[in-house]
Write a protein that holds these residues in place. Structure first.
Motif, short mmCIF file in Angstrom:
data_model
loop_
_atom_site.label_atom_id
_atom_site.label_comp_id
_atom_site.label_asym_id
_atom_site.label_seq_id
_atom_site.Cartn_x
_atom_site.Cartn_y
_atom_site.Cartn_z
N PHE A 1 54.36 42.28 30.02
CA PHE A 1 54.59 42.06 31.33
C PHE A 1 54.86 43.31 32.16
N ASP A 2 54.30 44.54 31.36
CA ASP A 2 54.95 46.09 32.14
C ASP A 2 53.38 45.86 33.40
N LEU A 3 52.00 44.99 32.64
CA LEU A 3 50.85 45.50 33.99
C LEU A 3 51.00 44.34 34.79
N LEU A 4 51.99 42.93 34.60
CA LEU A 4 52.17 41.50 35.73
C LEU A 4 53.54 42.38 36.44
N ASN A 5 54.21 42.96 35.85
CA ASN A 5 55.01 43.99 37.20
C ASN A 5 54.54 45.03 37.44
N ASP A 6 54.53 45.84 37.51
CA ASP A 6 53.79 46.85 38.13
C ASP A 6 51.89 46.90 38.51
N ALA B 1 47.22 37.27 35.56
CA ALA B 1 47.90 38.77 36.22
C ALA B 1 48.68 39.65 34.82
N GLY B 2 49.02 39.21 33.78
CA GLY B 2 49.55 39.73 32.74
C GLY B 2 48.71 40.46 31.34
N ASN B 3 47.38 40.53 32.21
CA ASN B 3 46.06 41.37 31.02
C ASN B 3 45.14 41.74 32.29
N PRO B 4 44.14 42.92 31.80
CA PRO B 4 43.29 43.40 31.95
C PRO B 4 42.12 42.37 32.37
N ARG B 5 41.47 42.47 33.75
CA ARG B 5 40.69 41.55 34.20
C ARG B 5 39.43 41.04 32.78
N GLU B 6 39.58 42.14 32.00
CA GLU B 6 38.59 41.92 30.75
C GLU B 6 39.01 41.06 29.60
N ARG B 7 40.29 41.35 29.57
CA ARG B 7 40.48 40.38 28.42
C ARG B 7 41.75 39.43 28.86
N ARG B 8 41.52 38.64 30.03
CA ARG B 8 42.62 37.02 30.72
C ARG B 8 41.48 36.71 30.34
N VAL B 9 40.49 36.11 29.70
CA VAL B 9 40.32 34.21 29.82
C VAL B 9 40.32 34.25 27.82
N GLN B 10 40.30 35.64 27.35
CA GLN B 10 40.16 36.12 25.76
C GLN B 10 41.86 35.63 25.42
N ARG B 11 42.79 35.45 26.63
CA ARG B 11 44.37 35.36 26.32
C ARG B 11 44.11 34.44 26.66
N MET C 1 35.12 30.99 35.06
CA MET C 1 33.98 30.58 36.03
C MET C 1 34.47 31.82 37.24
N LEU C 2 35.42 31.09 37.68
CA LEU C 2 36.05 32.64 38.61
C LEU C 2 36.02 33.48 38.54
N ALA C 3 36.60 33.83 37.36
CA ALA C 3 36.63 35.89 37.15
C ALA C 3 35.04 36.21 36.76
N ALA C 4 33.96 35.30 36.59
CA ALA C 4 32.94 35.62 36.59
C ALA C 4 32.24 36.54 37.94
N ARG C 5 32.85 35.65 39.25
CA ARG C 5 33.19 36.19 40.42
C ARG C 5 32.94 37.98 40.97
N ALA C 6 32.21 38.53 41.54
CA ALA C 6 32.36 39.99 42.02
C ALA C 6 34.24 40.25 42.48
N ASP C 7 34.22 39.59 43.12
CA ASP C 7 36.07 39.55 43.98
C ASP C 7 36.85 38.91 43.02
N ASP C 8 38.02 40.26 42.92
CA ASP C 8 38.96 39.24 41.45
C ASP C 8 40.03 38.66 42.25
N VAL C 9 40.94 38.25 41.95
CA VAL C 9 41.84 38.00 42.90
C VAL C 9 43.51 38.63 42.85
N HIS C 10 43.58 38.64 44.52
CA HIS C 10 44.72 39.50 44.15
C HIS C 10 46.33 38.66 44.19
N TRP C 11 46.51 37.33 44.68
CA TRP C 11 47.53 36.56 44.20
C TRP C 11 47.33 35.81 43.03
N VAL C 12 47.99 35.59 42.54
CA VAL C 12 48.04 33.78 41.73
C VAL C 12 49.80 33.69 41.61
#
Length: 418
Positions: free
Chosen positions: A164-169, A77-87, A52-63
């Motif tokens: 983990f590359d996305l998570l770190n960088d 953090a380790g997935n692009p926004r459009e794939r997080r809920v799926q993962r 539900m939080l991901a459906a909002r316009a504002d993204d999360v900057h820190w988890v």
């Protein structure tokens, strides 16, 4: 998951605060942080809430997370926004126990309690696919191992579902807490100061004696929940937002401080666990409220000084640490079912997972509606929104009437009421 190393594009200079952080040209208009408590199988609630939080316009900057919260945080953090809920859904379906015929969720309380208990015992006996497996019999001779289960399956799952590359960088700050077994000290692993791998997430969730300590750089680590089941204090102490940058902290807790007087041994075991694992949340939020309170008092005291003293380097240095941003803490708390018992955090049944996911969706939706109804807090003020199923509370520090009185008194000549 193989991926070329990216240059860090974090939008948050104010959230980095660690060695090696890249400077940024501009700070964001607002900061959103997600804080995830530990709680084993109850973590499906956090996944539903995040959907539900991901459906909002504002993204999360820190988890930031502890234990199962660290795993959910890594999947975010380790997935692009459009794939997080799926993962998240893939993970929770992978680790939930299913049978060909699921019972009716509307079973009488006694029968449903029996079903949930049976599924918890099944997972404890046979393990949970993609998460942990019982140690084989030969590891128990001539002496016992340091844990009941082997968590090697969790490493495989994390490597498959987390980039983990996305998570770190990537742009999102990521922090998880664990306990150094040898020193007993609490330690955080943060992608703004070190490279994060599967072992850091596994260490944050290595709760003894079920799971064994995890080695990292010559040290051994256990579950961060042994010291603090929430990373809220770490986020608050490293948050460096400017006074005009609104901050919203979404804290999703899996154990409720509020409960009933127990009548059976099972009730007592559950209530003790709830109080123990929710205690740090109450402590930290109380300290946060007290800090804001004293910062405001110090600012009002400084305003009584003559202008020359107000402008002095000593006074300005003292006030520098008191200029807090407008902060809203949205506290979303899982409320258990009537038939829940002390085994609820290791009941990995598909039925319970689905119910917790839906409860997280429902409660976060209600909390977001409550958030949207509030006027924006003024700089330096703290607002706490507590939501549990069927109940919510809004607290401002200072209260709204005190803010109004202070605004009316601001700039009054010496000797007049402030």
């Amino acid at each position: 998951m193989a991926r070329a190393r990216r240059s860090r594009q974090a939008p948050l200079e104010l959230l980095q605060g660690g060695a090696g952080a890249a400077p940024q040209a501009a700070a964001p208009a607002a900061v959103n942080a997600l804080v995830l408590q530990g709680g084993g199988a109850l973590g499906a609630y956090q996944a539903g809430a995040y959907e539900m939080l991901a459906a909002r316009a504002d993204d999360v900057h820190w988890v930031a997370g502890i234990s199962i919260g660290a795993i959910n945080a890594a999947l975010i953090a380790g997935n692009p926004r459009e794939r997080r809920v799926q993962r998240l859904r893939e993970f929770w379906q992978r680790v939930s126990l299913s049978v060909p015929l699921l019972p009716d969720p509307q079973l009488p309380q006694e029968l449903r309690g029996w079903w949930d208990g049976s599924m918890a015992l099944w997972g404890a006996w046979a393990g949970v696919a993609g998460f942990f497996a019982p140690r084989p019999w030969w590891q128990w001779w001539p002496s016992s191992p340091a844990s009941w289960y082997d968590t090697a399956p969790l490493r495989d799952t994390l490597e498959q579902l987390v980039d983990f590359d996305l998570l770190n960088d990537g742009p999102m700050r990521f922090s998880v807490g664990a306990v150094d077994v040898q020193s007993g000290n609490f330690e955080y692993f943060d992608n703004r100061s070190q490279r994060i791998g599967p072992e850091h997430i596994m260490a944050s969730g290595a709760l003894p004696p079920g799971f064994g300590p995890v080695p990292i750089d010559g040290r051994w680590y256990w579950d961060g929940g042994l010291v603090s089941n929430t990373p809220l204090a770490y986020v608050l102490s490293h948050l460096q937002a400017e006074p005009d940058t609104p901050v919203t902290l979404f804290q999703i807790d899996l154990f409720s401080a509020r409960g009933q007087v127990p009548h059976t041994l099972a009730d007592a075991a559950e209530r003790e666990k709830d109080i123990r694992y929710s205690s740090r949340t109450r402590l930290v939020s109380d300290l946060l409220r007290e800090r804001h309170h004293w910062h405001l008092k110090l600012q009002r005291l400084a305003a009584l000084l003559p202008p020359a003293q107000q402008a002095s380097a000593e006074v300005q240095q003292l006030l520098a640490g008191t200029r807090d941003p407008a902060m809203t803490l949205v506290h979303v708390i899982l409320t258990g079912k009537d038939q829940d018992s002390h085994f609820k955090d290791y009941d990995f049944s598909r039925l319970s997972m689905t119910e917790r996911w839906r409860a997280g969706q429902h409660d976060m939706q209600a909390a977001l509606r409550l958030l949207d109804e509030q006027p924006p807090p003024r700089p330096g003020r703290l607002r706490v929104l507590d939501h549990q199923a069927g109940a919510h509370a809004v607290r401002d520090d200072p209260p709204a009437h005190a803010q109004t009185a202070q605004a009316e008194g601001a700039g009054a000549p010496a000797g007049q009421k402030r």
